[in-house]
Design an enzyme around this catalytic site. Structure first.
Site, PDB file in Angstrom:
ATOM      1  N   ASP A 183       0.859  -0.655  -0.365  1.00 12.28           N
ATOM      2  CA  ASP A 183      -0.450   0.692   0.160  1.00 12.28           C
ATOM      3  C   ASP A 183       1.131   1.154  -0.115  1.00 12.28           C
ATOM      4  OD1 ASP A 183       0.825  -0.127   2.468  1.00 12.28           O
ATOM      5  OD2 ASP A 183      -0.827   0.140   3.960  1.00 12.28           O
ATOM      6  N   GLY A 184       2.549   1.582   0.033  1.00  9.19           N
ATOM      7  CA  GLY A 184       3.476   2.274  -0.485  1.00  9.19           C
ATOM      8  C   GLY A 184       3.427   2.754   1.396  1.00  9.19           C
ATOM      9  N   GLU A 185       3.358   1.622   2.282  1.00 14.83           N
ATOM     10  CA  GLU A 185       3.900   2.210   3.724  1.00 14.83           C
ATOM     11  C   GLU A 185       5.483   1.896   3.679  1.00 14.83           C
ATOM     12  OE1 GLU A 185       1.330   0.610   7.020  1.00 14.83           O
ATOM     13  OE2 GLU A 185      -0.297   1.809   6.687  1.00 14.83           O
TER      14      GLU A 185
ATOM     15  N   ARG B  73      11.189  24.895  -1.640  1.00 17.23           N
ATOM     16  CA  ARG B  73      10.945  26.593  -2.917  1.00 17.23           C
ATOM     17  C   ARG B  73       9.548  26.804  -2.484  1.00 17.23           C
ATOM     18  NH1 ARG B  73      12.116  23.776  -8.489  1.00 17.23           N
ATOM     19  NH2 ARG B  73      11.757  22.062  -7.471  1.00 17.23           N
TER      20      ARG B  73
ATOM     21  N   LYS C 106      13.919  36.695 -13.963  1.00 16.87           N
ATOM     22  CA  LYS C 106      12.834  35.943 -14.039  1.00 16.87           C
ATOM     23  C   LYS C 106      11.619  35.909 -14.361  1.00 16.87           C
ATOM     24  CE  LYS C 106      12.910  31.838 -12.368  1.00 16.87           C
ATOM     25  NZ  LYS C 106      13.610  30.449 -11.564  1.00 16.87           N
TER      26      LYS C 106
ATOM     27  N   THR D 121      12.274  21.106 -14.114  1.00 19.86           N
ATOM     28  CA  THR D 121      12.109  20.767 -15.602  1.00 19.86           C
ATOM     29  C   THR D 121      13.057  21.189 -16.208  1.00 19.86           C
ATOM     30  OG1 THR D 121      10.870  23.039 -15.470  1.00 19.86           O
ATOM     31  CG2 THR D 121       9.717  21.749 -14.360  1.00 19.86           C
TER      32      THR D 121
ATOM     33  N   GLY E  45      13.210  24.637 -17.194  1.00 18.05           N
ATOM     34  CA  GLY E  45      12.661  25.856 -17.826  1.00 18.05           C
ATOM     35  C   GLY E  45      12.986  26.691 -17.553  1.00 18.05           C
TER      36      GLY E  45
HETATM   37  C1  R5P Z   1      14.030  28.949  -8.673  1.00 19.48           C
HETATM   38  O1  R5P Z   1      13.557  30.186  -8.465  1.00 19.48           O
HETATM   39  C2  R5P Z   1      15.451  28.082  -8.145  1.00 19.48           C
HETATM   40  O2  R5P Z   1      16.277  28.569  -8.378  1.00 19.48           O
HETATM   41  C3  R5P Z   1      15.371  27.458 -10.195  1.00 19.48           C
HETATM   42  O3  R5P Z   1      15.487  28.259 -11.115  1.00 19.48           O
HETATM   43  C4  R5P Z   1      14.244  26.653 -10.210  1.00 19.48           C
HETATM   44  O4  R5P Z   1      14.245  25.765  -8.928  1.00 19.48           O
HETATM   45  C5  R5P Z   1      14.122  25.828 -11.650  1.00 19.48           C
HETATM   46  O5  R5P Z   1      13.123  24.814 -11.609  1.00 19.48           O
HETATM   47  P1  R5P Z   1      12.386  24.646 -13.389  1.00 19.48           P
HETATM   48  O6  R5P Z   1      14.168  23.707 -13.798  1.00 19.48           O
HETATM   49  O7  R5P Z   1      12.069  24.074 -12.947  1.00 19.48           O
HETATM   50  O8  R5P Z   1      13.044  26.025 -13.836  1.00 19.48           O
END
Ligand code: R5P
Length: 322
Positions: free
Chosen positions: A41-43, A100, A196, A227, A229
């Site tokens: 069950d994941g425990e 974060r 950003k 990710t 991104g």
């Molecule tokens: C956020 O401000 C962190 O310093 C990273 O820039 C961020 O968490 C990177 O996440 P991702 O690769 O999803 O953009």
């Protein structure tokens, strides 16, 4: 100080076995014999196979992906150690998941980094050792002592051995500006800061850049890649602003979720330097990735904490401390 304890023990959680083994080898101290099981069950179930009464115990468990499982395992291990009468329990959490979520950016949001701190304390930890927290202020979420280490020295040492002509250190967002400035000072390089913007969760855009990039070779210094991104948006902005298509990236915590690695595997990225706070996902050992181990740094911190010696020397960006 060590006299208070019946020796010290290293307990390895399951989230990064290689790192645990490397720390044990550095310290020439075997890992505690330990059972971990996951039920259908994941425990999670854990049990020490050794007597821990009176011991100074260090549990090593970064809480990278799968964050919730790894965090829960950490809490359960700490509970088991407490109930086994360990004299002192140090949670060695090289990557602190949920870091974060350390403040409310909008109404009705949680502050999960604080919740995690409370859970670690309530479980029974007496101190925390961690590396490159997303926000240093998270230390203040704990009432137990914390040692906040950094990979900055090893990253600087690595780049000192590389060709740094026409290079510039780049902060991928304003939150990383201080860390990038420290790296730039250590390498005697100029720096730039990307601004950003996140229109929504897990989407990043660069709105403007402070610094001159034309004809320069960027070294982006980041704490986490998830990710990818943020880095992809940064790379595009750097290229659009005249940087050379020779971009090096250094990241402490390579979570590399989803297709992050594929997104970063592009000809303009000449190198991805990461540490082993979290294991690299299967198949990620590609040529362009350089892994720097934090095992000596953590092992030295553990040794000093056990012997009641100063750990602050490890915070400073000085090479050859370990
Ligand atoms: C956020 O401000 C962190 O310093 C990273 O820039 C961020 O968490 C990177 O996440 P991702 O690769 O999803 O953009």
């Amino acid at each position: 100080m060590p006299g208070r304890y019946v020796g010290y023990k290293l307990v390895a959680g399951t989230s990064n076995p290689r790192l645990c083994q490397a720390i044990a080898e550095y310290l020439r101290q075997p890992l505690c014999r330990w059972t971990t099981k996951k039920f259908t069950d994941g425990e999670i179930f854990v049990q020490s196979e050794e007597n821990l009464r009176g011991a100074d115990v260090f549990v090593i468990q970064p809480t990278g992906p799968p964050v919730n499982d790894n965090l829960m395992e950490l809490l359960i291990i700490i509970d088991a150690l407490k109930r086994a009468s360990a004299e002192r329990i140090t949670a060695v959490v090289p990557y602190y998941g949920y870091a974060r979520q350390e403040k409310k950016d909008a109404a009705r949001e949680p502050i999960t980094a604080r919740l995690v701190a409370d859970m670690i304390e309530v479980a029974g930890a007496h101190r925390l050792v961690t590396i490159d927290l997303h926000a240093g202020a998270i230390q203040g979420f704990f009432s137990i002592p914390s040692d906040h280490l950094t990979a900055l020295s090893m990253v600087a040492d690595y780049f000192r051995s590389c060709d740094l002509t026409e290079s510039i250190v780049v902060a991928p967002d304003t939150g990383r500006a201080k860390a990038a400035e420290k790296l730039a000072n250590l390498l005697d390089l100029p720096m730039a800061v990307l601004h950003k913007h996140r229109p929504r969760h897990q989407v990043a855009e660069v709105t403007h850049i402070a610094g001159e990039l034309k004809g320069l070779r960027p070294i982006i210094f980041e704490d986490i890649v998830s990710t990818g991104g943020t880095l992809v948006a940064g790379i595009d902005a750097l290229l659009a602003n005249g940087a050379q298509p020779d971009i090096r990236i250094a990241v402490t915590h390579p979570l590399l979720t989803g297709n992050a690695l594929e997104r970063l595997t592009r000809p303009e990225v000449s190198e991805l330097v990461v540490t082993d706070t979290v294991p690299l996902r299967e198949g990620a050992n590609i040529e362009k990735i350089k892994v720097l181990s934090v095992a000596p740094l953590l092992a030295e911190a553990i040794r000093r904490i056990h012997h009641g010696e100063s750990v602050s020397a490890l915070f400073e960006p000085k090479p050859s401390m370990y």
